[in-house]
Design an enzyme around this catalytic site. Structure first.
Site, PDB file in Angstrom:
ATOM      1  N   TRP A 102       0.828  -1.206   0.000  1.00 19.63           N
ATOM      2  CA  TRP A 102       0.000   0.000   0.000  1.00 19.63           C
ATOM      3  C   TRP A 102       0.860   1.253   0.000  1.00 19.63           C
ATOM      4  O   TRP A 102       0.512   2.258  -0.625  1.00 19.63           O
ATOM      5  CB  TRP A 102      -0.975  -0.022   1.176  1.00 19.63           C
ATOM      6  CG  TRP A 102      -1.953  -1.153   1.050  1.00 19.63           C
ATOM      7  CD1 TRP A 102      -2.048  -2.264   1.825  1.00 19.63           C
ATOM      8  CD2 TRP A 102      -2.958  -1.309   0.029  1.00 19.63           C
ATOM      9  NE1 TRP A 102      -3.044  -3.093   1.366  1.00 19.63           N
ATOM     10  CE2 TRP A 102      -3.615  -2.540   0.267  1.00 19.63           C
ATOM     11  CE3 TRP A 102      -3.360  -0.523  -1.051  1.00 19.63           C
ATOM     12  CZ2 TRP A 102      -4.649  -3.000  -0.543  1.00 19.63           C
ATOM     13  CZ3 TRP A 102      -4.391  -0.979  -1.859  1.00 19.63           C
ATOM     14  CH2 TRP A 102      -5.030  -2.213  -1.602  1.00 19.63           C
ATOM     15  N   ASP A 172      -1.656   6.627   6.616  1.00 22.95           N
ATOM     16  CA  ASP A 172      -2.696   5.690   6.198  1.00 22.95           C
ATOM     17  C   ASP A 172      -2.870   4.731   7.370  1.00 22.95           C
ATOM     18  O   ASP A 172      -2.007   3.906   7.648  1.00 22.95           O
ATOM     19  CB  ASP A 172      -2.252   4.946   4.936  1.00 22.95           C
ATOM     20  CG  ASP A 172      -3.252   3.889   4.493  1.00 22.95           C
ATOM     21  OD1 ASP A 172      -4.258   3.658   5.203  1.00 22.95           O
ATOM     22  OD2 ASP A 172      -3.023   3.271   3.434  1.00 22.95           O
ATOM     23  N   LYS A 196     -12.318  -2.354   7.858  1.00 25.20           N
ATOM     24  CA  LYS A 196     -11.544  -3.229   8.739  1.00 25.20           C
ATOM     25  C   LYS A 196     -11.973  -3.060  10.200  1.00 25.20           C
ATOM     26  O   LYS A 196     -12.370  -4.014  10.848  1.00 25.20           O
ATOM     27  CB  LYS A 196     -10.048  -2.974   8.551  1.00 25.20           C
ATOM     28  CG  LYS A 196      -9.606  -3.199   7.102  1.00 25.20           C
ATOM     29  CD  LYS A 196      -8.197  -2.755   6.839  1.00 25.20           C
ATOM     30  CE  LYS A 196      -7.885  -2.692   5.358  1.00 25.20           C
ATOM     31  NZ  LYS A 196      -7.871  -3.991   4.687  1.00 25.20           N
TER      32      LYS A 196
END
Length: 366
Positions: A102, A172, A196
Site C-alpha cells: 500500500w 494511512d 476493517k
C-alpha cells in the site's frame, strides 16, 4: 444461525451486536417508517446520526481541538492522490516511507503531483520489518511525511510513531485505526478506509488538522478538495449514509466496551496468543521481525505450499474462514481486527495445534 470466525483482511467481520442492532432498525429506523438507507442526508434524523458519529469518534480517539473529521468516499486508495493534491502546496516535495504494497501504491500516485522522495524502505527484506525513521532523514522543506501505520498484507506495524518535527505527518491508518490508543496530535492528517475496524466498505474517515485545509490548487476537483468536505460538514453531496450509520454503531460498541484502552488490551491478548502459538510451532512460523509485528494482521507460513493448502481447506471446514495469505507473502494470514473475539483466536490456535499433531503423526507413520 451459524456464524463463522472470519479472518478476512477486509471487508472484515463486524461485531455481532452491531449487526443485530442494524438488523433491528433496517426496515423502520426510530419509527420513521423508513430505513436508514432511505433517509435523506439532509434530514434531521440523518443529521443526528452523522453528528453523533463524529462526536463518538472524537471521544474515542481524543481528537484535539483544531482538527476536522470528514466522512467521505473513495477508499484509502483515493487518498493516495487526494493527499498530495491538497498538501503539496508549498515546496511541492514530500517524503515517504515504503513499508509494503500500500505504501508503494501511495508513492506511485503521489509522484504524479510532485517530487517524492523515499526516505526509508524495508523492501530489501521483503517488507518484513519497519525501518527506522528520525528527523535527520526528513527534508525540512517537505510539505509532509507519509507513513502506513499498519501493513495489512505484510503484517508489520509501527511500534513507535516517528517524530517528524515541524513537517506534518500523514498516515494511512486503514488497518489499525481504533485498535489502540494513539496521540492524534502527532499527526497532521490521518485517513482510513472503513472496512476493517470502522464499518462496511464505502466509507473513508479523514482526520485533518485545520491549518492543512485550503491548500489545494484552484484546478483541484471539488470532490478531492478537503475544504469542500470540511465546509459542508461532509454533506457536499450524498455521503455513504448507511456506512456512516454503521460506523456510529461500531463507535457506540467500542465506547460501551470501555474505549480504546480496553480494546487495546483485548487486541494485545489476541495477538500474543497467536504469536505464542507460532513460536511454539514446529511447522508454522511468522516471517515478520519481532519488533515490527502487527496486532491486526498476522501472516504465517510453512515450508510446503501443499501443507498450506491443506491447512486452509481443513480450517474452513471448522468454521475458520479466509485464512489464505496474500500472494506476495504466501502461506496464511489471520486478520484479527477489533470485532474478532478472543474465542475466535483461541479456536484458530486450537486448530493449529491439532493440525500440527496430526501432521507429525502422519510423518512418523511414513
Amino acid at each position: 444461525m451459524k456464524r463463522v470466525y472470519n479472518f478476512s483482511a477486509g471487508p472484515s467481520m463486524l461485531p455481532l451486536q452491531v449487526l443485530e442492532k442494524a438488523q433491528e432498525e433496517v426496515v423502520n429506523y426510530r419509527n420513521s417508517g423508513m430505513s436508514v438507507m432511505e433517509l435523506s442526508h439532509r434530514s434531521g434524523l440523518f443529521t443526528d446520526i452523522i453528528t453523533e458519529a463524529e462526536k463518538l469518534l472524537r471521544e474515542l480517539m481524543a481528537i484535539p481541538e483544531g482538527y476536522k473529521v470528514l466522512f467521505i468516499q473513495g477508499g484509502a486508495s483515493q487518498q493516495f492522490a487526494t493527499v498530495p493534491m491538497n498538501l503539496l502546496g508549498k515546496s511541492g516535495k514530500a517524503d515517504y516511507v515504503n513499508t509494503g504494497s500500500w505504501s508503494k501504491k501511495a508513492i506511485k500516485e503521489a509522484k504524479k503531483f510532485g517530487t517524492i522522495r523515499v526516505i526509508a524502505s524495508s523492501e530489501n527484506d521483503n517488507f518484513t520489518y519497519i525501518p527506522a525513521v528520525d528527523q535527520s532523514m526528513i527534508d525540512p522543506e517537505a510539505d509532509y511525511v507519509h507513513i502506513t501505520t499498519n501493513n495489512t498484507i505484510e503484517g508489520t506495524a509501527y511500534s513507535k510513531i516517528p517524530d517528524t518535527g515541524d513537517v506534518p505527518l500523514v498516515a494511512d491508518m486503514s488497518s489499525n485505526i481504533l485498535s489502540e490508543e494513539i496521540d492524534v496530535s502527532k499527526f497532521g492528517l490521518i485517513y482510513a478506509g472503513a472496512q476493517k475496524n470502522i464499518g462496511p466498505a464505502g466509507l473513508t474517515v479523514v482526520i485533518i488538522r485545520e491549518d492543512l485545509i485550503g491548500r489545494a490548487p484552484e484546478n483541484c476537483p471539488a470532490m478531492l478538495d478537503y475544504k469542500t468536505h470540511s465546509e459542508s460538514g461532509s454533506l457536499y453531496n450524498t455521503p455513504p449514509t448507511y456506512g456512516i450509520y454503521m460506523a456510529k454503531l461500531v463507535f457506540e460498541w467500542l465506547k460501551n466496551l470501555g474505549g480504546l484502552k480496553e480494546m487495546e488490551k483485548i487486541n494485545r491478548k489476541k495477538a500474543q496468543m497467536l504469536y505464542h502459538a507460532l513460536e511454539e510451532s514446529s511447522i508454522f512460523k511468522s516471517p515478520v521481525r519481532k519488533d515490527s509485528r502487527s496486532l491486526m494482521n498476522i501472516p504465517f507460513v510453512s515450508d510446503s505450499t501443499e501443507l498450506d493448502a491443506a491447512f486452509i481447506k481443513e480450517a474452513q471446514s471448522k468454521g475458520l474462514e479466509t485464512l489464505k495469505g496474500h500472494r506476495s507473502v504466501g502461506g496464511m494470514r489471520a486478520s484479527i481486527y477489533n470485532a474478532m473475539p478472543i474465542e475466535g483466536v483461541q479456536a484458530l490456535v486450537t486448530f493449529m495445534n491439532d493440525f500440527e499433531t496430526n501432521y507429525e503423526q502422519k510423518e512418523e507413520r511414513k
